[in-house]
Design an enzyme around this catalytic site. Structure first.
Site, mmCIF file in Angstrom:
data_model
loop_
_atom_site.group_PDB
_atom_site.id
_atom_site.type_symbol
_atom_site.label_atom_id
_atom_site.label_comp_id
_atom_site.label_asym_id
_atom_site.label_seq_id
_atom_site.Cartn_x
_atom_site.Cartn_y
_atom_site.Cartn_z
ATOM 1 N N ALA A 1 -2.786 -86.023 -22.824
ATOM 2 C CA ALA A 1 -4.089 -86.493 -23.323
ATOM 3 C C ALA A 1 -4.371 -87.974 -23.049
ATOM 4 O O ALA A 1 -5.309 -88.527 -23.626
ATOM 5 C CB ALA A 1 -4.273 -86.188 -24.809
ATOM 6 N N ALA A 2 -3.580 -88.605 -22.175
ATOM 7 C CA ALA A 2 -3.918 -89.979 -21.769
ATOM 8 C C ALA A 2 -5.319 -90.001 -21.157
ATOM 9 O O ALA A 2 -6.139 -90.880 -21.455
ATOM 10 C CB ALA A 2 -2.896 -90.494 -20.756
ATOM 11 N N GLY A 3 -5.588 -89.015 -20.317
ATOM 12 C CA GLY A 3 -6.905 -88.927 -19.680
ATOM 13 C C GLY A 3 -8.012 -88.718 -20.714
ATOM 14 O O GLY A 3 -9.127 -89.221 -20.551
ATOM 15 N N ASP A 4 -7.708 -87.991 -21.766
ATOM 16 C CA ASP A 4 -8.720 -87.731 -22.796
ATOM 17 C C ASP A 4 -9.003 -88.994 -23.611
ATOM 18 O O ASP A 4 -10.157 -89.282 -23.937
ATOM 19 C CB ASP A 4 -8.250 -86.599 -23.719
ATOM 20 C CG ASP A 4 -8.024 -85.312 -22.933
ATOM 21 O OD1 ASP A 4 -8.712 -85.120 -21.913
ATOM 22 O OD2 ASP A 4 -7.147 -84.528 -23.324
#
Ligand code: ATP
Ligand code: RIB
Length: 326
Positions: A269-272
């Site tokens: 979830a880094a991208g989120d």
């Protein structure tokens, strides 16, 4: 698209973000190293965290101070009820989430290694029952938002329906094309901003994104396909941003915005975190570069924490982190 999100819809008031996307329960097994095919390894730990790219981005936005609305489906089961509770705790508005009586909540099996890297397999369940009527029912919420955020974890036809509806009501769309799907040109044409990671950028454009030159080529391709601006996330290297003259985000020459140096324990979830933060800051009126810096900081904090939604920082935490790491 004749809208200008920065000049027309945004302002100093509480940003409003709508998300049409997935809600998934993450079942995370922590291992020293991921098993090879046919091999069994002994795990070091297990965690169950509310996730799904759509829900994670809504939580990220709400934790950063936005009025965030989530549109999607969960099953009427333990995971579905937990999802609604997690979103509610973060302050996300959940009245546009349908509890599907006939399909189970989405689940993800995640293997997380000692370096914080992950492998993910998803069973979409209720997420693949989101209908055009569900999206249509959220027209008011989408119309009132500064940005609509969409990803590729729902059926492509539903994501396109949400993007078309946003165009109709004048809400700019941030398209996070993750995970990569064979999407046509029409998705770029309806996106104010497109935000793939390097793998997704390569799969969508056919251009290898191994370095800054590759990222610039891929970004240019996405702009030629109709996106108004492009951000390619590059993991621990940061992100690459580009916005041509005449873009609603203002002109931004191709530039690499370096990541913050942190010790990653869980990059799920880094991208989120990045996308939620980018949307909120752009809605506050930040430039693409300012918003990208803030999004890098938000995502850097998130990779130092376990779980998807529990890892999302508050705006105060992000500002303090940026101050400490100037
Ligand atoms: P995921 O699928 O794990 O959610 P992603 O592949 O969509 O992530 P990435 O490009 O890996 O996205 O990361 C998004 C952003 O997170 C990066 O642009 C960067 O700002 C931040 N980030 C990711 N990994 C690290 C790291 N190890 N250290 C610091 N920042 C990181
Ligand atoms: O982007 C991370 C998310 O992808 C996880 O929470 C998992 O649910 C998958 O959808």
């Amino acid at each position: 698209m004749n809208i200008n999100p920065v000049a027309v819809k945004a302002g100093p008031t509480k940003p409003k973000i709508a998300v049409v996307g997935s809600l998934i329960m993450d079942l995370v097994v922590e291992v020293e190293r991921a098993p090879e095919e046919g091999e069994t390894v002994i795990g070091r730990g297990f965690g169950r965290y509310p996730g799904g790219k759509g829900a994670n981005q809504a939580v990220a936005a709400a934790r950063l101070g936005a009025e965030a609305h989530m549109i999607g489906r969960v099953g009427d089961d333990l995971f579905g009820h937990d999802q609604l509770e997690s979103l509610g705790r973060a302050g996300v508005h959940t009245s546009t989430i349908i509890m599907d009586p006939a399909h189970p909540s989405g689940v993800a099996a995640i293997i997380l290694d000692a370096a914080g890297r992950n492998r993910i397999a998803i069973v979409p369940g209720a997420n693949h029952q989101v209908s055009a009527a569900d999206v249509e029912a959220a027209k008011g919420v989408i119309g009132a938002a500064d940005f609509l955020l969409v990803q590729f974890e729902l059926p492509l036809s539903i994501t396109m329906k949400a993007m078309a509806l946003a165009a109709e009501v004048g809400t700019p769309v941030i398209l996070n094309p993750a995970p990569a799907q064979p999407a046509g040109k029409e998705f770029f044409a309806k996106a104010a901003l497109v935000t793939p990671n390097e793998v997704e950028a390569e799969q969508l454009t056919g251009i290898p994104v191994k370095d800054a030159a590759g990222a610039e080529k891929a970004a240019r391709y996405m702009l030629e396909m109709g996106a108004k601006a492009a951000v390619i996330t590059l993991g621990e290297r940061g992100c690459f941003i580009m916005s041509p003259p005449g873009s609603p985000f203002g002109e931004q020459p191709a530039e690499l915005i370096p990541a913050y140096k942190v010790k990653a324990v869980d990059t799920v979830a880094a991208g989120d975190a990045f996308n939620g933060a980018l949307a909120v800051e752009l809605a506050r009126g930040a430039s693409l570069k300012e918003a990208a810096r803030f999004a890098n900081a938000t995502a850097a904090i998130s990779v130092t924490r376990r779980g998807a939604q529990p890892a999302m920082p508050t705006r105060e935490e992000v500002l303090a982190f940026m101050e400490e790491n100037k």
